[in-house]
Each structure stands twice: as C-alpha cells, then as structure tokens.
Design an enzyme around this catalytic site. Structure first.
Site, PDB file in Angstrom:
ATOM      1  N   GLY A  99     -19.317  25.027  -8.761  1.00 31.62           N
ATOM      2  CA  GLY A  99     -19.097  26.452  -8.954  1.00 31.62           C
ATOM      3  C   GLY A  99     -19.440  26.878 -10.357  1.00 31.62           C
ATOM      4  O   GLY A  99     -20.083  26.145 -11.102  1.00 31.62           O
ATOM      5  N   ASN A 100     -19.041  28.086 -10.711  1.00 29.93           N
ATOM      6  CA  ASN A 100     -19.290  28.581 -12.063  1.00 29.93           C
ATOM      7  C   ASN A 100     -18.102  29.405 -12.524  1.00 29.93           C
ATOM      8  O   ASN A 100     -17.181  29.662 -11.759  1.00 29.93           O
ATOM      9  CB  ASN A 100     -20.589  29.395 -12.116  1.00 29.93           C
ATOM     10  CG  ASN A 100     -20.508  30.627 -11.241  1.00 29.93           C
ATOM     11  OD1 ASN A 100     -19.821  31.593 -11.558  1.00 29.93           O
ATOM     12  ND2 ASN A 100     -21.193  30.593 -10.109  1.00 29.93           N
ATOM     13  N   ALA A 101     -18.142  29.826 -13.783  1.00 26.96           N
ATOM     14  CA  ALA A 101     -16.967  30.430 -14.421  1.00 26.96           C
ATOM     15  C   ALA A 101     -16.934  31.957 -14.339  1.00 26.96           C
ATOM     16  O   ALA A 101     -16.226  32.599 -15.104  1.00 26.96           O
ATOM     17  CB  ALA A 101     -16.905  29.984 -15.887  1.00 26.96           C
TER      18      ALA A 101
END
Ligand code: CTP
Ligand code: CA
Length: 234
Positions: free
Chosen positions: A33-35
């Site tokens: 995923g990412n932030a």
C-alpha cells in the site's frame, strides 16, 4: 471563497471523488500500500457539497470521519476502486481521482498467512500491474462535457522538473486537469497544508502554472474553480 461557497455554484452537478490509498493483500494480514491519508480527496468532497454539488466519495482505506452530506463508498484494492469509480462515474459531471491507487498487486494472494521457516528463507513477491482507472475513464468517456481530473505526486528537485513531469503525465493520461504536487521529504502525505500547480495543457509553450499554497480546504476550492472554468468552456 466564502462568497463562492455561498453562491452554490456547483448546484445540480454530480461529482465523484476518490480518496486515500488502495491496498493489495499479500495474505490475510499483509498488504502492499501507500501512505495517502485521503485528506485532499475529503477536502474536495466537503468543498463541493458546500457549493451545492451531489458527491460520491470513493474512499480507499481512509481513516477519517466521513464528511456530512457526502455518500461515502469504502473500497480496499485498486480493482475495487475501479469498479466503484466506474459505476458512480457513469452519471457524474466531474470525476476527481485524488486517490493513490497501488499500481501493482500480488499475482496471487495467499489465502492463509505466510509463515517464515528457516533464517535463510527468502520470499519473492510477484506483482502484476493494475488497470489505470483514470485512463480508462478518459477512453470510455461518452459525455463530452464530463470533466476528468487527475492528481500527480512527483519527486522533483526543481519546480521546472516538477512541471515537466506533470506535463508528461497529463499527456499520457489525457485528462482535462492535472493537480500536480511535489512529494518527498515529509511533504504532502498526511499534512493539512499543501502546494499544488494546476496543469491544463501538456504544451511546453504554455507558461508554467503558478504554485498555489494553502490548506487543503483552500486548495480544494481552487481546484473546483478550475473545474467550473473548464466546464464553461465546453
Ligand atoms: N491512477 C489511476 N489508476 C491507477 C493509477 C493511478 O486512476 N492504476 C490515477 C491517480 O488517481 C491519479 C493519476 O492517475 O489521479 C496519476 O497517478 P500517478 O500514480 O501519479 O500516475 P501513474 O500513471 O500511476 O504513474 P507513476 O505512478 O508511474 O508515476
Ligand atoms: Ca502510480
């Protein structure tokens, strides 16, 4: 801005806004995923409702209270985001892709938790590419007055480099407006303030757009102003 909000200049328009970051499950407890926090997409949804629009917010793993007056549809992965955006986008006057979709997903998700064995064990993840949702919206657009907005978060050393990257992305995506911002070194993700540039043409002959700085709420109104301007030119 208070005047614009009071004017309800988006009354009668239907917006779809995506927000957050998608997650691709590796196994039941782990993901790629990412932030992305979802703050920018939420700010746009909130601003649009204030200005009288109907808003569907497609929220990918957004850990924030849903804004009042917005229909929020939670999603997890990029494929789920695509299905929700595509369905809601059919009847939308404006689609804003503020979400950060994971570009790749595991070729196969494991149904059970991956266990480690001996200390020399290596784990190789094979990833396949996800569809480009925005490019799909552009390709399948039937309503010529529909406005499609993309975002680009780029790491660049100079504003010139940032704008060049933005122009190349805008040319590739074919959307009507690209909201460009610089990331890295603690910038943008999860912060209330941001700095953006609004790109409407990939042409190098056009002057580079000025940077707009401010709270994400303020920037949301700038983006919506630009969307209205694009619509009025159709
Ligand atoms: N986007 C999308 N579907 C994807 C990936 C991105 O619709 N699978 C959208 C994003 O929501 C954003 C825009 O495309 O509005 C640009 O996203 P970005 O990640 O910057 O561009 P990519 O085309 O994925 O290129 P790269 O990550 O390689 O820079
Ligand atoms: Ca990407």
């Amino acid at each position: 801005l208070a005047v614009a909000a009071a004017a309800r200049d988006l009354a009668g328009l239907q917006l779809v806004v995506s927000a957050g970051g998608t997650r691709e499950q590796i196994d039941p407890v782990r993901f790629v995923g990412n932030a992305s926090s979802g703050l920018m997409g939420q700010a746009i949804a909130r601003a649009a409702v204030l200005r009288g629009a109907g808003v569907d917010l497609i929220a990918a793993n957004v850990d924030l209270p849903s804004p009042a007056g917005v229909r929020t549809i939670p999603v997890g992965s990029t494929l789920e985001l695509q299905a929700a955006v595509t369905a809601a986008g059919k009847a939308a006057d404006v689609v804003v892709m503020a979400a950060a979709p994971a570009d790749f997903r595991p070729a196969q998700a494991q149904s059970g938790k991956i266990k480690k064995s001996d200390p020399n064990q290596r784990l190789e993840l094979s990833l396949v590419q996800n569809p480009d949702i925005l490019a799909g919206l552009v390709a399948d657009r039937t309503d010529r007055s529909q406005v499609l907005v993309g975002f680009a978060a780029e790491t660049a050393d100079t504003p010139e480099q940032l704008v060049d990257l933005g122009r190349a992305k805008l040319a590739r995506k074919g959307c009507d407006l690209l909201v460009l911002n610089a990331v890295g070194r603690g910038r943008v993700f999860g912060q209330a303030d941001s700095e953006i540039r609004l790109l409407r043409t990939p042409s190098e002959d056009a002057p580079a757009p000025d940077a707009l700085a401010g709270s994400k709420d303020t920037l949301a109104h700038h983006i919506l102003d630009e969307v209205l301007q694009i619509r009025s030119g159709r």
